[in-house]
Design an enzyme around this catalytic site. Structure first.
Site, PDB file in Angstrom:
ATOM      1  N   HIS A   1      78.540  47.142  81.023  1.00  0.00           N
ATOM      2  CA  HIS A   1      79.685  46.982  80.036  1.00  0.00           C
ATOM      3  C   HIS A   1      80.975  47.990  80.826  1.00  0.00           C
ATOM      4  O   HIS A   1      80.825  49.061  80.308  1.00  0.00           O
ATOM      5  CB  HIS A   1      79.638  47.116  78.701  1.00  0.00           C
ATOM      6  CG  HIS A   1      80.811  46.781  78.112  1.00  0.00           C
ATOM      7  ND1 HIS A   1      80.985  45.245  77.795  1.00  0.00           N
ATOM      8  CD2 HIS A   1      81.435  47.415  77.318  1.00  0.00           C
ATOM      9  CE1 HIS A   1      82.092  45.295  76.778  1.00  0.00           C
ATOM     10  NE2 HIS A   1      82.536  46.399  76.588  1.00  0.00           N
TER      11      HIS A   1
ATOM     12  N   ASP B   1      75.082  43.599  81.283  1.00  0.00           N
ATOM     13  CA  ASP B   1      76.175  43.986  80.395  1.00  0.00           C
ATOM     14  C   ASP B   1      75.204  43.740  78.765  1.00  0.00           C
ATOM     15  O   ASP B   1      75.001  42.452  78.590  1.00  0.00           O
ATOM     16  CB  ASP B   1      77.378  43.178  80.270  1.00  0.00           C
ATOM     17  CG  ASP B   1      78.305  43.514  79.257  1.00  0.00           C
ATOM     18  OD1 ASP B   1      77.779  44.319  78.081  1.00  0.00           O
ATOM     19  OD2 ASP B   1      79.504  43.198  79.403  1.00  0.00           O
TER      20      ASP B   1
ATOM     21  N   SER C   1      86.528  44.321  77.464  1.00  0.00           N
ATOM     22  CA  SER C   1      85.953  44.471  76.203  1.00  0.00           C
ATOM     23  C   SER C   1      87.215  44.350  75.246  1.00  0.00           C
ATOM     24  O   SER C   1      87.452  43.197  75.062  1.00  0.00           O
ATOM     25  CB  SER C   1      85.365  45.980  75.871  1.00  0.00           C
ATOM     26  OG  SER C   1      84.807  46.212  74.912  1.00  0.00           O
TER      27      SER C   1
END
Length: 339
Positions: free
Chosen positions: A160, A125, A40
């Site tokens: 995610h 995700d 991320s």
């Protein structure tokens, strides 16, 4: 009154000593074997660091990250950054990198072609959508990274998160506070730390039954000569073999994602349990875990993200002299110093 002061004295003498983080050790690490990875915001940071210092980075692992300079463009435009929920132009990202290189504020972009690149996008995700990682793939194609050196994984049904084989009970497609999940893929637990390190280094040894060392805390304030807005404490895993004179071990930097710092999570899950250390121990790789903590909304980083849009400095955060990039590079340089 005298008894009161005696009681205070006893309490002061009996108070546990405050354990402070130490300085990073000088280990004589191999300057030619430095790599980075992250999830991320950490994935964005891995891109930024490996582009800015491409002459010093041999490989990069990007898990649900995004394109170089994307955050700067949309910050300047005053618009909501859509660097995570839709594709941005890989060509514009590459143009920015080549321009910065021409201005000599990042390393020559020709270095990127020799890097080994691992890219990951989970099919579940919803934070950094697959189209974003496809554009990152296009960026590295524009950088002339050979197909044999670029591994793109987009079939694992992960949310995610980092995908760890050692964390049980975290469902693959579900989001949880640690942003670490376990996934079965092709009949076996998907081992993302192994996939990243193996693609970059070509691992030779299996992980040991018992680690030769434990992660240690170090004082990040020594590397914040400028206001990098890092946490006071970072972590590093040093295999016992890497403390021997002349070991010349590799260095891998892991950038956590938003809300994943040790202080924010109140957990060692990223720097001790996600799975990098197992493979690093037996393959002579030092693993550096720099840390960013969340701040107030007024300070611009309430989720404890790495800076990919300019909260620590409006201009230059993605360049060699960027506060956070410079701080981490100083940490790496310390590990490379001869003991």
């Amino acid at each position: 009154m005298r008894a009161f002061f005696l009681m205070l004295l006893v309490l002061a003498l009996c108070r546990p000593a405050i354990v402070t983080a130490q300085e990073l050790p000088a280990l004589g690490a191999d300057r030619t074997k430095v790599s980075v990875s992250g999830l991320s915001s950490g994935g964005f940071m891995a891109v930024q660091y490996s582009v800015a210092w491409s002459s010093e980075v041999m490989g990069v692992g990007i898990v649900a990250g995004g394109l170089y300079n994307c955050g700067a463009v949309f910050r300047a435009a005053g618009a909501k950054p859509f660097c995570m929920d839709r594709a941005w132009s890989a060509a514009r990202s590459w143009e920015a990198a080549t321009g910065f290189a021409r201005d000599r504020v990042i390393d020559p972009v020709a270095n990127i072609a020799r890097q080994r690149v691992y890219l990951f996008s989970g099919t579940k995700d919803s934070v950094v959508v697959p189209a974003v990682m496809q554009s990152v793939r296009q960026f590295y194609a524009l950088a002339s990274v050979p197909p044999s050196a670029l591994r793109y994984v987009d079939e694992v049904p992960a949310s995610h998160a980092f995908v760890s084989p050692t964390i049980v009970g975290s469902q693959c497609g579900e989001t949880n506070p640690s942003f670490v999940v376990s996934c079965f893929f092709e009949g076996a637990p998907y081992d993302q730390p192994h996939a990243i390190l193996n693609h970059i280094y070509g691992l030779k040894a299996r992980p040991p039954a018992v680690l030769s060392a434990a992660p240690i805390a170090f004082d990040q304030r020594l590397y914040r000569g400028r206001p990098a807005m890092l946490a006071e404490t970072g972590f590093v895993f040093v295999p016992a073999a890497c403390r021997e004179r002349g070991a010349a071990c590799a260095v891998h930097v892991v950038f956590h994602g938003c809300l994943q710092s040790a202080d924010t999570l109140g957990s060692d899950i990223i720097y001790a349990r996600v799975g990098y250390n197992r493979w690093a121990d037996s393959n002579r790789i030092i693993v550096l875990y720099p840390q960013v903590d969340k701040t107030t909304i007024a300070d611009g980083n309430p989720l404890g993200c790495w800076d990919w849009w300019g909260y620590s400095e409006p201009f230059g955060f993605q360049l060699r002299h960027g506060f956070q990039i410079d701080a981490v590079r100083r940490m790496v340089a310390r590990l490379e110093q001869q003991p």
